[in-house]
Motif scaffolding. Structure first.
Motif, mmCIF file in Angstrom:
data_model
loop_
_atom_site.group_PDB
_atom_site.id
_atom_site.type_symbol
_atom_site.label_atom_id
_atom_site.label_comp_id
_atom_site.label_asym_id
_atom_site.label_seq_id
_atom_site.Cartn_x
_atom_site.Cartn_y
_atom_site.Cartn_z
ATOM 1 N N GLY A 1 -1.577 7.440 -6.985
ATOM 2 C CA GLY A 1 -2.824 8.199 -6.986
ATOM 3 C C GLY A 1 -2.651 9.631 -6.518
ATOM 4 O O GLY A 1 -3.409 10.520 -6.907
ATOM 5 N N ALA A 2 -1.642 9.878 -5.693
ATOM 6 C CA ALA A 2 -1.438 11.217 -5.147
ATOM 7 C C ALA A 2 -0.571 12.098 -6.040
ATOM 8 O O ALA A 2 -0.684 13.326 -6.001
ATOM 9 C CB ALA A 2 -0.791 11.114 -3.764
ATOM 10 N N VAL B 1 8.796 10.031 -5.093
ATOM 11 C CA VAL B 1 8.445 8.633 -5.339
ATOM 12 C C VAL B 1 9.538 7.703 -4.820
ATOM 13 O O VAL B 1 9.268 6.682 -4.193
ATOM 14 C CB VAL B 1 8.185 8.394 -6.845
ATOM 15 C CG1 VAL B 1 8.045 6.912 -7.142
ATOM 16 C CG2 VAL B 1 6.942 9.143 -7.300
ATOM 17 N N GLY B 2 10.788 8.049 -5.049
ATOM 18 C CA GLY B 2 11.901 7.178 -4.690
ATOM 19 C C GLY B 2 12.241 7.132 -3.213
ATOM 20 O O GLY B 2 12.930 6.207 -2.764
ATOM 21 N N ARG C 1 1.207 17.282 -8.584
ATOM 22 C CA ARG C 1 1.683 18.022 -9.767
ATOM 23 C C ARG C 1 0.775 19.203 -10.094
ATOM 24 O O ARG C 1 1.253 20.220 -10.595
ATOM 25 C CB ARG C 1 1.773 17.091 -10.970
ATOM 26 C CG ARG C 1 2.943 16.163 -10.914
ATOM 27 C CD ARG C 1 2.991 15.344 -12.199
ATOM 28 N NE ARG C 1 4.116 14.479 -12.214
ATOM 29 C CZ ARG C 1 5.299 14.779 -12.752
ATOM 30 N NH1 ARG C 1 5.484 15.935 -13.308
ATOM 31 N NH2 ARG C 1 6.284 13.917 -12.723
ATOM 32 N N ASN C 2 -0.505 19.072 -9.822
ATOM 33 C CA ASN C 2 -1.446 20.155 -10.117
ATOM 34 C C ASN C 2 -1.471 21.230 -9.035
ATOM 35 O O ASN C 2 -2.084 22.264 -9.227
ATOM 36 C CB ASN C 2 -2.857 19.598 -10.312
ATOM 37 C CG ASN C 2 -2.971 18.776 -11.575
ATOM 38 O OD1 ASN C 2 -2.199 18.953 -12.515
ATOM 39 N ND2 ASN C 2 -3.928 17.872 -11.596
ATOM 40 N N ASP C 3 -0.838 20.992 -7.904
ATOM 41 C CA ASP C 3 -0.803 21.972 -6.822
ATOM 42 C C ASP C 3 0.153 23.098 -7.192
ATOM 43 O O ASP C 3 1.367 22.902 -7.310
ATOM 44 C CB ASP C 3 -0.348 21.298 -5.527
ATOM 45 C CG ASP C 3 -0.518 22.186 -4.311
ATOM 46 O OD1 ASP C 3 -0.672 23.414 -4.486
ATOM 47 O OD2 ASP C 3 -0.493 21.654 -3.192
ATOM 48 N N PHE D 1 0.827 -1.206 0.000
ATOM 49 C CA PHE D 1 0.000 0.000 0.000
ATOM 50 C C PHE D 1 0.861 1.256 0.000
ATOM 51 O O PHE D 1 0.632 2.173 -0.790
ATOM 52 C CB PHE D 1 -0.925 -0.005 1.212
ATOM 53 C CG PHE D 1 -1.778 1.228 1.317
ATOM 54 C CD1 PHE D 1 -2.899 1.368 0.522
ATOM 55 C CD2 PHE D 1 -1.445 2.243 2.198
ATOM 56 C CE1 PHE D 1 -3.690 2.505 0.608
ATOM 57 C CE2 PHE D 1 -2.220 3.378 2.291
ATOM 58 C CZ PHE D 1 -3.349 3.514 1.494
ATOM 59 N N ASP D 2 1.857 1.308 0.875
ATOM 60 C CA ASP D 2 2.666 2.520 0.982
ATOM 61 C C ASP D 2 3.548 2.750 -0.233
ATOM 62 O O ASP D 2 3.877 3.890 -0.552
ATOM 63 C CB ASP D 2 3.509 2.478 2.258
ATOM 64 C CG ASP D 2 2.674 2.742 3.495
ATOM 65 O OD1 ASP D 2 1.725 3.537 3.400
ATOM 66 O OD2 ASP D 2 2.965 2.160 4.546
ATOM 67 N N LEU D 3 3.941 1.689 -0.917
ATOM 68 C CA LEU D 3 4.714 1.875 -2.145
ATOM 69 C C LEU D 3 3.825 2.327 -3.299
ATOM 70 O O LEU D 3 4.258 3.078 -4.172
ATOM 71 C CB LEU D 3 5.439 0.582 -2.524
ATOM 72 C CG LEU D 3 6.623 0.205 -1.642
ATOM 73 C CD1 LEU D 3 7.202 -1.127 -2.077
ATOM 74 C CD2 LEU D 3 7.692 1.274 -1.651
ATOM 75 N N ALA D 4 2.567 1.895 -3.322
ATOM 76 C CA ALA D 4 1.696 2.175 -4.456
ATOM 77 C C ALA D 4 0.837 3.421 -4.295
ATOM 78 O O ALA D 4 0.373 3.967 -5.292
ATOM 79 C CB ALA D 4 0.787 0.981 -4.706
ATOM 80 N N VAL D 5 0.637 3.898 -3.083
ATOM 81 C CA VAL D 5 -0.313 4.996 -2.856
ATOM 82 C C VAL D 5 0.125 6.292 -3.554
ATOM 83 O O VAL D 5 -0.708 7.125 -3.903
ATOM 84 C CB VAL D 5 -0.532 5.231 -1.343
ATOM 85 C CG1 VAL D 5 0.669 5.891 -0.694
ATOM 86 C CG2 VAL D 5 -1.790 6.029 -1.091
#
Length: 163
Positions: free
Chosen positions: A53-54, A75-76, A59-61, A46-50
């Motif tokens: 979605g975020a 991400v890394g 990027r839009n912020d 979960f923590d690697l894949a979440v």
């Protein structure tokens, strides 16, 4: 030698006399421990894949002004933290499983809190690094703990819960 399932009074699979696990209390305790330790495998994925979605939202912020390089760093960081946590777990396990699970749990709670209150990309990256440390700690400790508490006849199934 008695395991955590014995509690000193009832026999279990890890006693020195080699008896099989007996009684509903032992089996219920085993189920609870397996559920608890197996959660580490869920949190790993979960923590690697979440972030997938975020990341579009980040990027839009416009306040963050996230560049491609900084997005890669964010991400890394979880993977870097997982590697560091796994290395640290080999040392921390010498102090016991409880210490590792506490440290991992703290990282799983504090990391997302850091991310939630962050106002910069660097703070998000630091929170992801902390979550990664929790992932690494649990990735080492959970399967070992599951193998230690499992009765020999069910060891493969129980350790497979982590996956």
């Amino acid at each position: 030698m008695q395991s955590a399932l014995c509690r000193g009074a009832s026999p279990c699979c890890r006693c020195s006399d080699g008896c099989a696990a007996k009684g509903w209390r032992s089996s219920q305790l085993l189920r609870g421990l397996v559920l608890f330790a197996g959660t580490g495998g869920f949190l790993f994925g979960f923590d690697l894949a979440v972030i997938s979605g975020a990341l579009p939202l980040l990027r839009n912020d416009t306040d963050l002004a996230l560049s491609d390089e900084m997005a890669e760093v964010i991400v890394g960081q979880t993977k870097l933290g997982a590697a560091l946590g796994a290395l640290a777990a080999t040392w921390v396990l010498g102090r016991g499983h409880v210490v590792v699970f506490w440290c991992s749990g703290l990282a799983f709670v504090i990391g997302p809190l850091v991310i939630a209150v962050s106002r910069s990309a660097l703070t998000i990256a630091a929170g992801r690094l902390l979550v990664g440390v929790g992932v690494g700690l649990s990735a080492v400790a959970s399967p070992i703990y599951l193998a230690e508490i499992a009765p020999p006849r069910a060891r493969g199934r129980i350790v497979g819960v982590y996956e």
